[in-house]
Design an enzyme around this catalytic site. Structure first.
Site, PDB file in Angstrom:
ATOM      1  N   LYS A 114      73.177 -68.999  60.934  1.00 45.83           N
ATOM      2  CA  LYS A 114      71.901 -69.084  61.634  1.00 45.83           C
ATOM      3  C   LYS A 114      70.704 -68.883  60.710  1.00 45.83           C
ATOM      4  O   LYS A 114      69.617 -69.389  60.970  1.00 45.83           O
ATOM      5  CB  LYS A 114      71.846 -68.059  62.773  1.00 45.83           C
ATOM      6  CG  LYS A 114      72.709 -68.434  63.962  1.00 45.83           C
ATOM      7  CD  LYS A 114      72.330 -67.626  65.192  1.00 45.83           C
ATOM      8  CE  LYS A 114      73.046 -68.187  66.418  1.00 45.83           C
ATOM      9  NZ  LYS A 114      72.758 -67.424  67.641  1.00 45.83           N
ATOM     10  N   LYS A 197      79.405 -80.774  67.426  1.00 48.90           N
ATOM     11  CA  LYS A 197      79.399 -80.295  68.812  1.00 48.90           C
ATOM     12  C   LYS A 197      78.029 -80.528  69.448  1.00 48.90           C
ATOM     13  O   LYS A 197      77.013 -80.570  68.760  1.00 48.90           O
ATOM     14  CB  LYS A 197      79.843 -78.834  68.900  1.00 48.90           C
ATOM     15  CG  LYS A 197      78.822 -77.801  68.503  1.00 48.90           C
ATOM     16  CD  LYS A 197      79.273 -76.407  68.987  1.00 48.90           C
ATOM     17  CE  LYS A 197      78.067 -75.478  69.046  1.00 48.90           C
ATOM     18  NZ  LYS A 197      78.258 -74.277  69.834  1.00 48.90           N
ATOM     19  N   LYS A 200      72.062 -77.376  71.344  1.00 51.36           N
ATOM     20  CA  LYS A 200      70.613 -77.499  71.463  1.00 51.36           C
ATOM     21  C   LYS A 200      69.931 -77.342  70.111  1.00 51.36           C
ATOM     22  O   LYS A 200      68.838 -77.837  69.909  1.00 51.36           O
ATOM     23  CB  LYS A 200      70.058 -76.510  72.478  1.00 51.36           C
ATOM     24  CG  LYS A 200      70.207 -75.069  72.085  1.00 51.36           C
ATOM     25  CD  LYS A 200      70.042 -74.155  73.287  1.00 51.36           C
ATOM     26  CE  LYS A 200      70.716 -72.822  73.024  1.00 51.36           C
ATOM     27  NZ  LYS A 200      71.441 -72.332  74.174  1.00 51.36           N
TER      28      LYS A 200
HETATM   29  P1  ADP Z   1      74.028 -74.034  71.395  1.00 48.84           P
HETATM   30  O1  ADP Z   1      75.172 -74.331  70.463  1.00 48.84           O
HETATM   31  O2  ADP Z   1      73.573 -75.234  72.134  1.00 48.84           O
HETATM   32  O3  ADP Z   1      72.937 -73.249  70.722  1.00 48.84           O
HETATM   33  P2  ADP Z   1      74.900 -71.546  72.445  1.00 48.84           P
HETATM   34  O4  ADP Z   1      75.436 -71.183  71.126  1.00 48.84           O
HETATM   35  O5  ADP Z   1      73.714 -70.800  72.970  1.00 48.84           O
HETATM   36  O6  ADP Z   1      74.632 -73.097  72.532  1.00 48.84           O
HETATM   37  O7  ADP Z   1      76.091 -71.442  73.480  1.00 48.84           O
HETATM   38  C1  ADP Z   1      76.137 -70.711  74.652  1.00 48.84           C
HETATM   39  C2  ADP Z   1      77.517 -70.819  75.207  1.00 48.84           C
HETATM   40  O8  ADP Z   1      77.877 -72.189  75.454  1.00 48.84           O
HETATM   41  C3  ADP Z   1      78.594 -70.290  74.259  1.00 48.84           C
HETATM   42  O9  ADP Z   1      79.529 -69.551  75.030  1.00 48.84           O
HETATM   43  C4  ADP Z   1      79.244 -71.512  73.679  1.00 48.84           C
HETATM   44  O10 ADP Z   1      80.587 -71.302  73.375  1.00 48.84           O
HETATM   45  C5  ADP Z   1      79.076 -72.552  74.784  1.00 48.84           C
HETATM   46  N1  ADP Z   1      78.898 -73.861  74.172  1.00 48.84           N
HETATM   47  C6  ADP Z   1      77.805 -74.268  73.490  1.00 48.84           C
HETATM   48  N2  ADP Z   1      77.949 -75.532  73.043  1.00 48.84           N
HETATM   49  C7  ADP Z   1      79.168 -75.942  73.465  1.00 48.84           C
HETATM   50  C8  ADP Z   1      79.913 -77.170  73.324  1.00 48.84           C
HETATM   51  N3  ADP Z   1      79.401 -78.214  72.678  1.00 48.84           N
HETATM   52  N4  ADP Z   1      81.143 -77.252  73.886  1.00 48.84           N
HETATM   53  C9  ADP Z   1      81.665 -76.197  74.566  1.00 48.84           C
HETATM   54  N5  ADP Z   1      81.028 -75.024  74.715  1.00 48.84           N
HETATM   55  C10 ADP Z   1      79.793 -74.882  74.181  1.00 48.84           C
HETATM   56 NA    NA Z   2      74.539 -71.921  68.920  1.00 48.61          NA
END
Ligand code: ADP
Ligand code: NA
Length: 330
Positions: A114, A197, A200
């Site tokens: 990060k 993946k 956001k």
């Molecule tokens: P981002 O990757 O969009 O910043 P976060 O890290 O805030 O999302 O993820 C919040 C939750 O959503 C976590 O529990 C994460 O495992 C799940 N998550 C995020 N992106 C995915 C994805 N592409 N597929 C499955 N689960 C996801």
């Molecule tokens: Na994330």
């Protein structure tokens, strides 16, 4: 017997949850309401580690909370609250900060990922100690189980280490939480780059399906999702990652197995398949969007729901902190 307690949090860092957040996390929180004593937290203290605009943060916190209710979390059956409403989170985090080694914190790999985009030394100390705040979130509620994806396992290990250390030094205080490995929802991929993946922080807008997005926009994005030059609707991670991702999405949202879907689309090409995937997404998201919009329009109602959650959370957190203060010597 008392139900096991579960705690999970989600950051208010976007204007909507995306499909990955929905399938990989919040949708899976719903059934815990009937089997566990569940606490769900919109972690706005975590969100300020990257210094968001205050107005935007306030808005996103409400939208995240409204979406949690809209996906089916019921304030009668679980506790949904905003982290900053319960000041014990910050207080316990400080106590735990003082029990964590610099080297120990420095081994957290998520910080390395990060902080990479900030350049040498520019990431906040808060981002560095983020996993310690997470430990406080969990330990305050004596959570027995924490639903985690693979990316969070290291943080849960730290939480257990800190709980053990505190208990050893000051006497039995905290419950050691176990990971609850969420039902395997393989990673949902970026529609435009199926090797990455859906995220956001890294996906382009075209690669992401937001829960609060309008049907016309969802349809367009699914129809334009990257596939391959073939015609066969078949799961093949290596040669057909785009098609595989769409199959996985359709399967997760409908409960139909991937092999049944492959059989249904045999000989049909990608056009029909994508149209049906788009409709499945629209059908899943529309009621959630409508319920979210209704809650956001009724400010008092949402405030009331969050006040109830905060009050219930605070009752547990305050009791824990009373013990902690006494044992630390305050
Ligand atoms: P981002 O990757 O969009 O910043 P976060 O890290 O805030 O999302 O993820 C919040 C939750 O959503 C976590 O529990 C994460 O495992 C799940 N998550 C995020 N992106 C995915 C994805 N592409 N597929 C499955 N689960 C996801
Ligand atoms: Na994330």
């Amino acid at each position: 017997a008392a139900r096991p307690r579960v705690l999970s949090g989600i950051q208010p860092t976007a204007d909507s949850f995306h499909l990955g957040n929905y399938l990989g996390a919040v949708r899976q929180w719903v059934p815990f309401q009937d089997t566990h004593e569940a606490f769900y937290c919109v972690v706005d203290l975590h969100a300020i580690t990257v210094q968001p605009d205050p107005k935007e943060l306030r808005h996103r916190t409400r939208v995240a909370a409204a979406q949690l209710f809209a996906v089916g979390l019921d304030p009668e059956r679980c506790t949904v609250f905003v982290q900053s409403h319960v000041s014990e989170h910050a207080e316990l985090a400080w106590v735990l900060n003082c029990m964590t080694g610099m080297g120990e914190a420095g081994r957290m790999t998520q910080f390395k990922d990060k902080s990479a985009k900030y350049g040498e030394g520019a990431a906040s100390v808060g981002l560095f100690t983020y996993p310690i705040l997470q430990a406080a979130d969990i330990l305050l509620y004596h959570a027995d189980q924490v639903p985690v994806g693979a990316d969070q396992k290291q943080h849960l290990e730290l939480t257990r280490d800190l709980a053990q250390r505190f208990n050893h030094r000051h006497g039995e205080t905290f419950t050691l939480p176990s990971p609850f490995i969420l039902k395997e929802v393989e990673k949902i991929s970026d529609l435009q780059d199926p090797s990455a993946k859906m995220s956001k922080s890294s996906s382009s807008p075209q690669g992401i399906l937001d829960v609060l997005e309008q049907p016309s926009s969802l349809r367009k994005k699914v129809m334009r999702a990257v596939t391959d030059t073939g015609t066969e609707v078949k799961a093949d991670e290596v040669d057909k990652p785009g098609v595989t991702n769409l199959l996985r999405i359709q399967s997760a949202l409908t409960g139909t197995s991937i092999s049944d879907l492959e059989a249904r689309y045999a000989g049909q090409g990608y056009g029909t398949f994508k149209k049906e995937v788009a409709e499945v997404v629209v059908d899943a998201f529309t009621p959630i969007r409508e319920r979210t919009e209704a809650l956001l329009a009724d400010e008092e109602k949402l405030d009331r729901m969050l006040a109830i959650g905060a009050e219930r959370a605070r009752a547990v957190a305050a009791e824990t902190m009373t013990k902690v203060r006494d044992r630390v010597g305050f």
